[in-house]
Every structure is written in C-alpha cells, then in structure tokens.
Write an enzyme that holds these catalytic residues in place. Structure first.
Site, PDB file in Angstrom:
ATOM      1  N   ARG A  15      -9.187   3.493  -4.137  1.00 18.19           N
ATOM      2  CA  ARG A  15      -9.891   2.817  -3.048  1.00 18.19           C
ATOM      3  C   ARG A  15     -11.088   2.033  -3.604  1.00 18.19           C
ATOM      4  O   ARG A  15     -11.931   2.576  -4.300  1.00 18.19           O
ATOM      5  CB  ARG A  15     -10.381   3.843  -2.015  1.00 18.19           C
ATOM      6  CG  ARG A  15     -10.932   3.202  -0.743  1.00 18.19           C
ATOM      7  CD  ARG A  15     -11.223   4.253   0.321  1.00 18.19           C
ATOM      8  NE  ARG A  15     -10.034   5.023   0.661  1.00 18.19           N
ATOM      9  CZ  ARG A  15      -9.082   4.614   1.483  1.00 18.19           C
ATOM     10  NH1 ARG A  15      -9.163   3.422   2.041  1.00 18.19           N
ATOM     11  NH2 ARG A  15      -8.037   5.386   1.737  1.00 18.19           N
ATOM     12  N   GLU A  38      -1.861   3.999  -6.150  1.00 17.41           N
ATOM     13  CA  GLU A  38      -1.953   3.468  -4.788  1.00 17.41           C
ATOM     14  C   GLU A  38      -3.266   2.718  -4.617  1.00 17.41           C
ATOM     15  O   GLU A  38      -4.334   3.270  -4.874  1.00 17.41           O
ATOM     16  CB  GLU A  38      -1.873   4.621  -3.785  1.00 17.41           C
ATOM     17  CG  GLU A  38      -2.294   4.277  -2.377  1.00 17.41           C
ATOM     18  CD  GLU A  38      -2.575   5.504  -1.517  1.00 17.41           C
ATOM     19  OE1 GLU A  38      -3.352   5.384  -0.548  1.00 17.41           O
ATOM     20  OE2 GLU A  38      -2.037   6.580  -1.805  1.00 17.41           O
ATOM     21  N   THR A  67      -2.867   2.825   3.113  1.00 10.09           N
ATOM     22  CA  THR A  67      -3.351   2.280   4.392  1.00 10.09           C
ATOM     23  C   THR A  67      -2.448   1.137   4.855  1.00 10.09           C
ATOM     24  O   THR A  67      -2.919   0.089   5.297  1.00 10.09           O
ATOM     25  CB  THR A  67      -4.823   1.814   4.295  1.00 10.09           C
ATOM     26  OG1 THR A  67      -5.562   2.742   3.502  1.00 10.09           O
ATOM     27  CG2 THR A  67      -5.461   1.776   5.687  1.00 10.09           C
ATOM     28  N   LYS A 127       2.799  12.938   3.290  1.00 13.02           N
ATOM     29  CA  LYS A 127       1.402  13.042   2.882  1.00 13.02           C
ATOM     30  C   LYS A 127       0.664  13.879   3.930  1.00 13.02           C
ATOM     31  O   LYS A 127       0.577  13.483   5.087  1.00 13.02           O
ATOM     32  CB  LYS A 127       0.816  11.630   2.782  1.00 13.02           C
ATOM     33  CG  LYS A 127      -0.688  11.532   2.736  1.00 13.02           C
ATOM     34  CD  LYS A 127      -1.096  10.055   2.763  1.00 13.02           C
ATOM     35  CE  LYS A 127      -2.575   9.884   3.008  1.00 13.02           C
ATOM     36  NZ  LYS A 127      -2.973   8.457   3.033  1.00 13.02           N
ATOM     37  N   GLY A 157      -9.923  15.689  -0.645  1.00  9.04           N
ATOM     38  CA  GLY A 157     -10.729  16.765  -1.226  1.00  9.04           C
ATOM     39  C   GLY A 157     -10.060  17.559  -2.330  1.00  9.04           C
ATOM     40  O   GLY A 157     -10.512  18.659  -2.660  1.00  9.04           O
ATOM     41  N   GLY A 177      -8.210  10.985  -4.651  1.00 10.78           N
ATOM     42  CA  GLY A 177      -9.042   9.819  -4.454  1.00 10.78           C
ATOM     43  C   GLY A 177     -10.356   9.868  -5.189  1.00 10.78           C
ATOM     44  O   GLY A 177     -10.435   9.678  -6.398  1.00 10.78           O
TER      45      GLY A 177
END
Length: 206
Positions: A15, A38, A67, A127, A157, A177
């Site tokens: 991200r 991703e 997303t 997911k 997390g 992430g």
C-alpha cells in the site's frame, strides 16, 4: 488458462508503493522468496507499479492489485500485466469476471454467507478481512463449515510471531501489509522483514 497459487502463500500488500521505488522493492521481495505481490488500487500510480513489478517477476510469481471493487478495475489490472485480483469485499460479479479472464481471485470475506458466495462465484482463495475482527476462534468456526482444503488467508495485523497460532486454527496463508512495507521503507529493510516472514512460515510447516 488456470492460474495456481505459488507455493509460498504469503501476499505482500504494498500500500502506497510509488513508481520510483517499485522495482527495488519488488526485487527485494522476490529475493527473499515472496511470490505474491499486491498493489492496492486506492493509491496513485498503482497500475504503473503493477506494470513494473510484472516486468521483473519470476515466472512462478503472481503480481496484481488489491482494493479491486469494480469489473473495470479487473480489466485495468489485466491490461497492466497483473494476474492477481484481491478485494476487501465479496462482489460475485468481480470474482466471476476475474476468473473468466484467467486471473487469480482472492476476495475478502468475514462471514459464512460471504465465504460461500465467493466460492460459488469461483474464488481461488478467501481473504479473512479484517482478521483482527474475525479472530482465531471465528476462523476455526468458519473452517468447520467450509469445503475441506479451502485456501484461507488472514489479513490485518499479521506478524511473524502470530503466524503459528493462526496456522494452528487452519490458516493456509497470509496477507501482510504494514508489518512488511510502508511508504518510503528502504528496499533492504523490506528484504530483511520479508525474510523474517518467510522463515516464520517455514517454521509453521514443521
């Protein structure tokens, strides 16, 4: 064409990745053993990052987008060379279109209804999002009704230290992430973190 999940089912969620650092970050992750990358679409430059990552990806890698909310997004990702479609939600139309285009579909689910709707639409993996909300007890209960062998990846997390507990209740992979990558993280640091996740995953497998 059938797309199979790579042997290492760890998804690097990048991200905020920017075009200038995409190649270095991608090479660092591939070097550490990651094969699923991703880039969420809700940040500028995502499609160009996917193009860059796809151009340097090993043949056994899956590069694509997160997303992904609309069918048009699926087409844009495929045009950029992406093969992976990840969503935060369960949209059967997006799933069916992804599968029809020969792409790997991993929609987000948090309930049995969403899980079965995703599987009925052809999803390759589920997911669990947000994983903190569903929890390990929730995942264990969910797996008691899902078809045996359903690939299921908690996202949210996840740390190297928490992976074993999730695997114990049935997780078959993870989306990772902020614990792995945040904007401006140096590529060598990304590689070190990635190696830690890979080692933790391998330890979970006995």
């Amino acid at each position: 064409m059938t797309i199979h999940s790579p042997r290492l089912p760890l998804v690097a969620i990048l991200r905020g990745l920017d075009v200038d650092s995409a190649e270095a970050v991608g090479r660092a992750l591939f070097s550490a053993g990651f094969r699923i990358l991703e880039v969420p679409l809700n940040r500028s430059g995502a499609l160009e990052c996917i193009r860059i990552l796809s151009s340097i990806a090993p043949v056994d890698a899956l590069v694509g987008a997160g997303t992904v909310l609309r069918v048009a997004d699926v087409d844009a990702v495929q045009a950029a060379g992406g093969k992976l479609i990840v969503s935060p939600n369960c949209n059967p139309e997006v799933i069916r279109h992804s599968v029809a285009q020969g792409l790997f579909s991993a929609p987000g689910i948090a309930t049995p209804s969403e899980a079965f709707a995703a599987l009925d639409a052809g999803a390759h993996a589920l997911k669990i999002f947000p994983a903190e909300q569903v929890g390990m007890a929730g995942l264990k209960a969910l797996l008691s009704v899902l078809p045996r062998g359903t690939p299921i990846w908690p996202v949210g997390g996840i740390t190297p230290e928490s992976m074993a507990s999730w695997v114990k209740v049935g997780a078959t992979g993870f989306g990772i992430g902020g614990q792995l990558y945040a904007p401006a993280t140096p590529a060598d640091q990304v590689q070190t973190r990635a190696a830690g996740f890979v080692a933790a995953w391998k330890a979970c497998q006995g």
